[in-house]
Scaffold this motif. Structure first.
Motif, PDB file in Angstrom:
ATOM      1  N   GLU A 150       0.852  -1.184   0.000  1.00 52.98           N
ATOM      2  CA  GLU A 150       0.000   0.000   0.000  1.00 52.98           C
ATOM      3  C   GLU A 150       0.893   1.240   0.000  1.00 52.98           C
ATOM      4  O   GLU A 150       1.707   1.443   0.908  1.00 52.98           O
ATOM      5  CB  GLU A 150      -0.914   0.020   1.221  1.00 52.98           C
ATOM      6  CG  GLU A 150      -1.859   1.211   1.246  1.00 52.98           C
ATOM      7  CD  GLU A 150      -2.785   1.195   2.444  1.00 52.98           C
ATOM      8  OE1 GLU A 150      -3.055   2.264   3.011  1.00 52.98           O
ATOM      9  OE2 GLU A 150      -3.225   0.074   2.820  1.00 52.98           O
ATOM     10  N   LEU A 151       0.726   2.081  -1.026  1.00 52.19           N
ATOM     11  CA  LEU A 151       1.541   3.273  -1.165  1.00 52.19           C
ATOM     12  C   LEU A 151       0.961   4.429  -0.357  1.00 52.19           C
ATOM     13  O   LEU A 151      -0.128   4.326   0.220  1.00 52.19           O
ATOM     14  CB  LEU A 151       1.658   3.650  -2.642  1.00 52.19           C
ATOM     15  CG  LEU A 151       2.261   2.572  -3.559  1.00 52.19           C
ATOM     16  CD1 LEU A 151       2.222   3.010  -5.009  1.00 52.19           C
ATOM     17  CD2 LEU A 151       3.688   2.238  -3.136  1.00 52.19           C
ATOM     18  N   ALA A 152       1.689   5.553  -0.339  1.00 51.21           N
ATOM     19  CA  ALA A 152       1.295   6.697   0.483  1.00 51.21           C
ATOM     20  C   ALA A 152      -0.066   7.261   0.076  1.00 51.21           C
ATOM     21  O   ALA A 152      -0.806   7.787   0.919  1.00 51.21           O
ATOM     22  CB  ALA A 152       2.366   7.780   0.409  1.00 51.21           C
ATOM     23  N   ASP A 153      -0.425   7.159  -1.204  1.00 45.37           N
ATOM     24  CA  ASP A 153      -1.710   7.695  -1.663  1.00 45.37           C
ATOM     25  C   ASP A 153      -2.858   6.713  -1.500  1.00 45.37           C
ATOM     26  O   ASP A 153      -3.982   6.991  -1.927  1.00 45.37           O
ATOM     27  CB  ASP A 153      -1.611   8.150  -3.123  1.00 45.37           C
ATOM     28  CG  ASP A 153      -1.293   7.004  -4.086  1.00 45.37           C
ATOM     29  OD1 ASP A 153      -1.167   5.844  -3.611  1.00 45.37           O
ATOM     30  OD2 ASP A 153      -1.163   7.253  -5.298  1.00 45.37           O
ATOM     31  N   GLY A 154      -2.593   5.563  -0.899  1.00 49.33           N
ATOM     32  CA  GLY A 154      -3.635   4.564  -0.680  1.00 49.33           C
ATOM     33  C   GLY A 154      -3.762   3.541  -1.784  1.00 49.33           C
ATOM     34  O   GLY A 154      -4.485   2.548  -1.630  1.00 49.33           O
ATOM     35  N   SER A 155      -3.075   3.737  -2.914  1.00 51.21           N
ATOM     36  CA  SER A 155      -3.134   2.750  -3.995  1.00 51.21           C
ATOM     37  C   SER A 155      -2.383   1.492  -3.584  1.00 51.21           C
ATOM     38  O   SER A 155      -1.480   1.525  -2.742  1.00 51.21           O
ATOM     39  CB  SER A 155      -2.547   3.327  -5.280  1.00 51.21           C
ATOM     40  OG  SER A 155      -1.185   3.692  -5.088  1.00 51.21           O
ATOM     41  N   THR A 197       6.737  10.006   3.728  1.00 49.66           N
ATOM     42  CA  THR A 197       5.601   9.242   3.206  1.00 49.66           C
ATOM     43  C   THR A 197       5.723   7.812   3.699  1.00 49.66           C
ATOM     44  O   THR A 197       6.828   7.272   3.801  1.00 49.66           O
ATOM     45  CB  THR A 197       5.584   9.253   1.661  1.00 49.66           C
ATOM     46  OG1 THR A 197       6.809   8.694   1.178  1.00 49.66           O
ATOM     47  CG2 THR A 197       5.422  10.669   1.128  1.00 49.66           C
ATOM     48  N   TYR A 198       4.582   7.205   4.008  1.00 51.45           N
ATOM     49  CA  TYR A 198       4.584   5.864   4.595  1.00 51.45           C
ATOM     50  C   TYR A 198       4.020   4.849   3.615  1.00 51.45           C
ATOM     51  O   TYR A 198       3.055   5.115   2.895  1.00 51.45           O
ATOM     52  CB  TYR A 198       3.765   5.850   5.883  1.00 51.45           C
ATOM     53  CG  TYR A 198       4.460   6.527   7.040  1.00 51.45           C
ATOM     54  CD1 TYR A 198       5.309   5.815   7.876  1.00 51.45           C
ATOM     55  CD2 TYR A 198       4.298   7.892   7.266  1.00 51.45           C
ATOM     56  CE1 TYR A 198       5.976   6.429   8.926  1.00 51.45           C
ATOM     57  CE2 TYR A 198       4.959   8.529   8.310  1.00 51.45           C
ATOM     58  CZ  TYR A 198       5.788   7.784   9.135  1.00 51.45           C
ATOM     59  OH  TYR A 198       6.446   8.404  10.164  1.00 51.45           O
ATOM     60  N   ASN A 199       4.651   3.693   3.599  1.00 48.79           N
ATOM     61  CA  ASN A 199       4.164   2.533   2.855  1.00 48.79           C
ATOM     62  C   ASN A 199       3.844   1.421   3.840  1.00 48.79           C
ATOM     63  O   ASN A 199       4.305   1.436   4.985  1.00 48.79           O
ATOM     64  CB  ASN A 199       5.214   2.040   1.864  1.00 48.79           C
ATOM     65  CG  ASN A 199       5.406   2.965   0.667  1.00 48.79           C
ATOM     66  OD1 ASN A 199       6.203   2.673  -0.209  1.00 48.79           O
ATOM     67  ND2 ASN A 199       4.713   4.103   0.615  1.00 48.79           N
TER      68      ASN A 199
END
Length: 410
Positions: A150-155, A197-199
Motif C-alpha cells: 500500500e503506497l502513500a496515496d492509498g493505492s 511518506t509511509y508505505n
C-alpha cells in the motif's frame, strides 16, 4: 501409582532404546546394556514384540536406527515421507529429528526406532478407518510469497503478480521488485529534506514476504502480518510498526536508532529498541502471549514504564498488562517458520491449528476436547492434507476438511 512420563522423558527413553538396538545390531552392547534392552523388550505386548521382530528383518533397519541418532538426516527424512506417501522434497528441511507423539508411546517404542514412517503406517491400520478421500473432500496448497504493498496515496500493488523492476516512486525513493522477488527501496537526493511518506506491506493468510527497508534492514514477514514504514528514514530514528510476526536483520547505523512499535489493541503496546541485531517478534492478536526473541546483538523491549534488555537466546514474553517474563528461547523453534518448518514442542492442538489456519487460510472448528500435546517437525511446503495425515498418525486427533472449513475431532 507411578507418575506419568512427560513427552520429553518418553522421547529420551525412545532414543536410549534406539541406541541399544543399534548397538545390538552392531555387536557392541555390553552385558549390562543387553540386559537392559531385553528387560525393556519383555515389557512390551506380544503384538508389539511380533511387529518388532518382523521389522528388524528389514534391510533399512540400521539406517532407520541411525535416524534416531541424527545420522544421514536427509536420507532419513526421505524415507519417512516416502513411506507415508507424502510428496515432499525432504532435502529442503533442515530438521535434525522428525518425531510425532503417539498413544502409549512407551508401549510401542520399538516401532519408533524402526522409523517414524513405520510407526505412522502401524498406527494408520488402527486409527484411519474412514477413507482419506472422504474426510479430505478438498485439499489446500501451502502458502507462498504473497503480499500487497500500500503506497502513500492509498493505492495498492499485488506484489506476487507484479513484474520485476520499478513498481512506484515515493518522493525521491524508488520501490523495486528484484529478480529474487524481494521488495527494496533506493533513495536519491537529500533524505532530510523529503516529506515523510509511509508505505505498508501486508501478507494474507497463506502468505509470506521479504522486504528490504530504505536503510538496508531486511525483514521477513510471516503470514497474516503487516509492516508500516517510511519510504525514506529521516531524523535520528528509524521507526516501523508491526502486526503479526516478523524476523528482522537490522542494518547498523549508530546515528539512527531503530524501533519496532507493536500496537496490541487493548493490551499494553510493545516496543523494541534495537541496538544492532537480528531478532523475531511474534504479536498475533489470537496468540495468548506476544514475544520478542533475540538471535544476535542486543534489543531493549519496552512497555510503558517497564523495560528489559535481552541477551542473545533470550525471549521477552509480554503480558496484557505490560509485565515481562524473560526466558531462554529455543531459537530453532522460534525461527522455524522462517526456515519453512512447523516446529511442535509440547504443542497443544490449538497452538498447531492457529499456525495451520494462518498458513493454509482455513477456518478451524473444534468438535470435542483434545488435551494431548504434540512433538514434531513438519515442512511448511506440504499440502494441508499431508500435514493432517501426519498429525492423525498420532491417534489423538482426526480431521475433516470441507472447502475452507477444517473440523478437528478427538
Amino acid at each position: 501409582m507411578s507418575t506419568p512420563l512427560s513427552d520429553q522423558q518418553e522421547i529420551e527413553i525412545m532414543e536410549k532404546i534406539a541406541g541399544l538396538l543399534l548397538g545390538r545390531e552392531q555387536g557392541t552392547l555390553s552385558e549390562a546394556d543387553a540386559r537392559e534392552l531385553q528387560h525393556w523388550l519383555d515389557q512390551q505386548s506380544e503384538d508389539h514384540r511380533a511387529f518388532y521382530d518382523d521389522m528388524t528383518t528389514s534391510p533399512v533397519l540400521e539406517t532407520s536406527l541411525r535416524t534416531m541418532q541424527q545420522v544421514d538426516e536427509v536420507a532419513a527424512l526421505d524415507d519417512v515421507w516416502n513411506r507415508i506417501g507424502v510428496n515432499v522434497d525432504a532435502k529442503i528441511v533442515p530438521a535434525k529429528r522428525v518425531w510425532m507423539r503417539w498413544a502409549a508411546a512407551a508401549a510401542i517404542a520399538s516401532v519408533v526406532v524402526i522409523s517414524s514412517a513405520i510407526i505412522i503406517l502401524h498406527k494408520q491400520k488402527k486409527t484411519l478407518e474412514t477413507p482419506m478421500a472422504a474426510r479430505y473432500s478438498s485439499d489446500v496448497l501451502p502458502g507462498g510469497d504473497k503480499a500487497v504493498l500500500e503506497l502513500a496515496d492509498g493505492s495498492q500493488i499485488v506484489l506476487d503478480s507484479a513484474s520485476n523492476g520499478v513498481l512506484a516512486v515515493q518522493g525521491n525513493a524508488s520501490v523495486l521488485k528484484k529478480d529474487d522477488g524481494t521488495i527494496a527501496y533506493t533513495a536519491a537526493g537529500n533524505a532530510a529534506s523529503q516529506e515523510i511518506t509511509y508505505n505498508k506491506i501486508s501478507t494474507p493468510r497463506g502468505g509470506q514476504f521479504k522486504l528490504v527497508l530504505p536503510d538496508g534492514t531486511q525483514v521477513w514477514l510471516n503470514a497474516a502480518s503487516s509492516l508500516r514504514y517510511p519510504a525514506v528514514f529521516t531524523g535520528n530514528q528509524r521507526t516501523v510498526t508491526l502486526t503479526g510476526e516478523a524476523y528482522f536483520e537490522v542494518a547498523p547505523d549508530a546515528s539512527k536508532q531503530f524501533y519496532v512499535n507493536v500496537p496490541r489493541g487493548e493490551k499494553t503496546p510493545l516496543n523494541v529498541q534495537v541496538l544492532g541485531t537480528s531478532f523475531n517478534i511474534q504479536a498475533y492478536p489470537d496468540e495468548p502471549a506476544h514475544s520478542a526473541t533475540l538471535e544476535t546483538g542486543k534489543i531493549r523491549v519496552i512497555t510503558n514504564d517497564n523495560s528489559v534488555v535481552l541477551a542473545p537466546g533470550q525471549q521477552a514474553q509480554a503480558a496484557a498488562n505490560g509485565q515481562f517474563k524473560v526466558v531462554n528461547a529455543d531459537l530453532d523453534e522460534v525461527l522455524a517458520w522462517k526456515a519453512g518448518i512447523f516446529y511442535l514442542q509440547d504443542a497443544s492442538i490449538q497452538e498447531i491449528m492457529r499456525q495451520v489456519s494462518r498458513w493454509y487460510d482455513v477456518d478451524v472448528k473444534y468438535e470435542g476436547n483434545i488435551t494431548q500435546q504434540f512433538i514434531g517437525k513438519i515442512p511448511r511446503n506440504t499440502n494441508l492434507s499431508d500435514v493432517l495425515t501426519i498429525l492423525e498418525s498420532t491417534g489423538y486427533v482426526h480431521f475433516e476438511l470441507k472447502g475452507k472449513d477444517l473440523i478437528v475431532r478427538p
